[in-house]
Design an enzyme around this catalytic site. Structure first.
Site, mmCIF file in Angstrom:
data_model
loop_
_atom_site.group_PDB
_atom_site.id
_atom_site.type_symbol
_atom_site.label_atom_id
_atom_site.label_comp_id
_atom_site.label_asym_id
_atom_site.label_seq_id
_atom_site.Cartn_x
_atom_site.Cartn_y
_atom_site.Cartn_z
ATOM 1 N N ASP A 84 -34.372 44.259 21.760
ATOM 2 C CA ASP A 84 -32.992 44.000 22.184
ATOM 3 C C ASP A 84 -32.029 43.784 21.015
ATOM 4 O OD1 ASP A 84 -32.926 44.300 24.961
ATOM 5 O OD2 ASP A 84 -33.770 42.332 25.310
ATOM 6 N N GLN A 142 -28.778 41.782 26.627
ATOM 7 C CA GLN A 142 -28.898 41.361 25.227
ATOM 8 C C GLN A 142 -28.594 42.425 24.178
ATOM 9 O OE1 GLN A 142 -32.031 39.186 22.127
ATOM 10 N NE2 GLN A 142 -32.568 39.300 24.265
ATOM 11 N N GLU A 155 -36.976 44.403 26.759
ATOM 12 C CA GLU A 155 -37.477 43.972 25.449
ATOM 13 C C GLU A 155 -38.961 44.300 25.223
ATOM 14 O OE1 GLU A 155 -38.099 42.751 21.985
ATOM 15 O OE2 GLU A 155 -36.104 42.154 22.624
ATOM 16 N N GLY A 188 -48.525 43.594 3.461
ATOM 17 C CA GLY A 188 -48.245 44.345 2.239
ATOM 18 C C GLY A 188 -49.467 44.292 1.341
ATOM 19 N N GLY A 189 -49.248 44.313 0.051
ATOM 20 C CA GLY A 189 -50.385 44.265 -0.868
ATOM 21 C C GLY A 189 -50.821 42.855 -1.212
#
Length: 419
Positions: A171, A19, A142, A250-251
């Site tokens: 991959d 892959q 993977e 995140g925030g």
């Protein structure tokens, strides 16, 4: 192959399999490069026969990673096979490989030998770990890469084990990084005339996508807690970045919330983000306008200790709405959200078909069409035409003729089992 595509004229020897490497070379083939997939006579890439849905036909695993390429079967252990590869190296721009360490050297094609044959050659490699890494001898797949690159330790729920992602972070992601490296080396060669080695390790490619978790480790080291994780403020933190469940990362707090039908449909959910500046529209959408100016709710800090109560309120509001109905309503308020889409829903998505993100391809060896992912990169002046992956050795004679071999010489190569 259109001569108008940006990479037309770039010749690539594709010595990759499975892959990571094929994802890289397929992308370059879509954009016009002449990618010659070099395969073992009689068997070819192992994915041709893995996870088949049609007996004796190329498996989808292969077809979905090798479109727009040409296939040459070649036994590089034979003297005649080595000679063919030498000719190819002299005439090509890039060689891409994901063999184990030292395999090319054992084949007789060390970097020094390749440079001797073609000083402008770019040798691009997928590795498990970077050269010199203390794990450089480990065989990597993977999920191994996801664990080594930090993804697994930070994915899943805090009361469960590390979890790998279904997305091919080890991959295909490594292949995308390598494609960027190859294109950069081609640009560099235009300035210097010299080729170079380009390598991407699967660990590094995963780590590059986990940079926000490395950010969080440094914040945790300084603060001892991470405000945007579900463990705050009621849970405890150790000295490593924890698994955050479905938190936003995140925030902006976010979570996967149940919709109508979740009892029987495992994907009857939406992802809902409580974005700070969208708080008033969220309250209006939910019919909770009293929260807009309430100091207990109207700042992210005020909401943090009751964020799961807020999600529960939203979930209560969702219980009589399908995921599509919910998103169609919430989008009017500019709230960041989306339905959780199954692979079946994505396969049949009209918008993805129209944009070329999902395409149907005819394949003579399979006797029917198959679905594949088209180019995720869109251009204003170019639409890649996705064509079927090659049959094993389909272009062997064509490639050899292009290298200057006569019909008699090609027949002799077949007789010698070099191709």
């Amino acid at each position: 192959m259109s001569q108008n595509l940006p990479l037309a004229g770039i010749k690539i020897i594709d010595f990759t399999h499975v892959q990571a490497g094929p994802a890289c070379t397929q992308l370059l083939a879509w954009f016009g490069a002449d990618v010659i997939k070099v395969e073992r006579p009689g068997s070819g890439d192992v994915t041709r026969s893995q996870l088949r849905d049609i007996p004796d036909a190329d498996a989808l695993y292969f077809t979905m990673l090798n479109s727009n390429k040409r296939s040459l079967t070649l036994d590089t252990k034979t003297p005649a096979g080595k000679e063919v590869l030498e000719k190819m190296i002299k005439e090509s721009d890039v060689m891409v490989e994901n063999f184990g360490p030292g395999a090319l050297d054992r084949m007789g094609f060390s970097w020094a030998r390749i440079q001797e044959l073609n000083p402008g050659m770019i040798l691009a490699s997928v590795k498990g770990f970077s050269d010199g890494h203390h794990y450089e001898d480990l065989k990597v797949y993977e999920n191994v890469a996801q664990c080594a690159g930090g993804a697994a330790s930070t994915t899943g729920f805090w009361d469960g084990p590390p979890t790998v992602s279904a997305a091919a972070l080890g991959d295909s992601n490594t292949g995308m990084h390598l494609a960027i490296g190859i294109l950069t080396a081609i640009m560099g060669r235009q300035k210097t005339g010299k080729g170079q080695k380009v390598a991407v390790s699967m660990q590094d490619a995963v780590l590059n996508l986990c940079r926000v978790k490395l950010r969080d480790q440094q914040r945790l080291d300084k603060l001892g807690f991470l405000k945007e994780y579900p463990q705050y403020p009621h849970g405890t933190f150790t000295d490593v970045v924890p698994r955050g469940g479905n938190a936003g990362g995140g925030g902006q707090p976010g979570w996967v919330l149940k919709c109508k039908g979740w009892e029987t449909d495992p994907n009857a959910y939406i992802y809902f983000t409580v974005q700070d500046h969208a708080w008033p529209p969220i309250c209006k959408a939910l019919g909770r306008e009293e929260w807009i100016d309430d100091p207990a709710y109207n700042t992210p800090d005020a909401r943090q200790d009751k964020i799961f109560d807020i999600f529960a309120t939203i979930e209560e509001w969702l219980k009589d709405k399908t995921k599509f109905e919910a998103v169609d309503y919430l989008r009017k308020f500019d709230i960041p959200c989306a339905p959780v889409l199954s692979m079946k829903e994505l396969a049949n998505d009209e918008s993805l078909r129209k944009s070329g993100s999902i395409v149907e391809v005819e394949h003579k060896g399979r006797g029917d069409k198959y679905l594949t992912v088209g180019s995720p990169i869109k251009f204003s002046d170019m639409t890649p035409n996705i064509v079927a992956s090659p049959l094993l050795g389909e272009h062997t004679d064509e490639v050899l003729a292009g290298l200057g071999y006569t019909k008699e010489q090609i027949a002799a190569l077949h007789t010698a089992k070099a191709v």
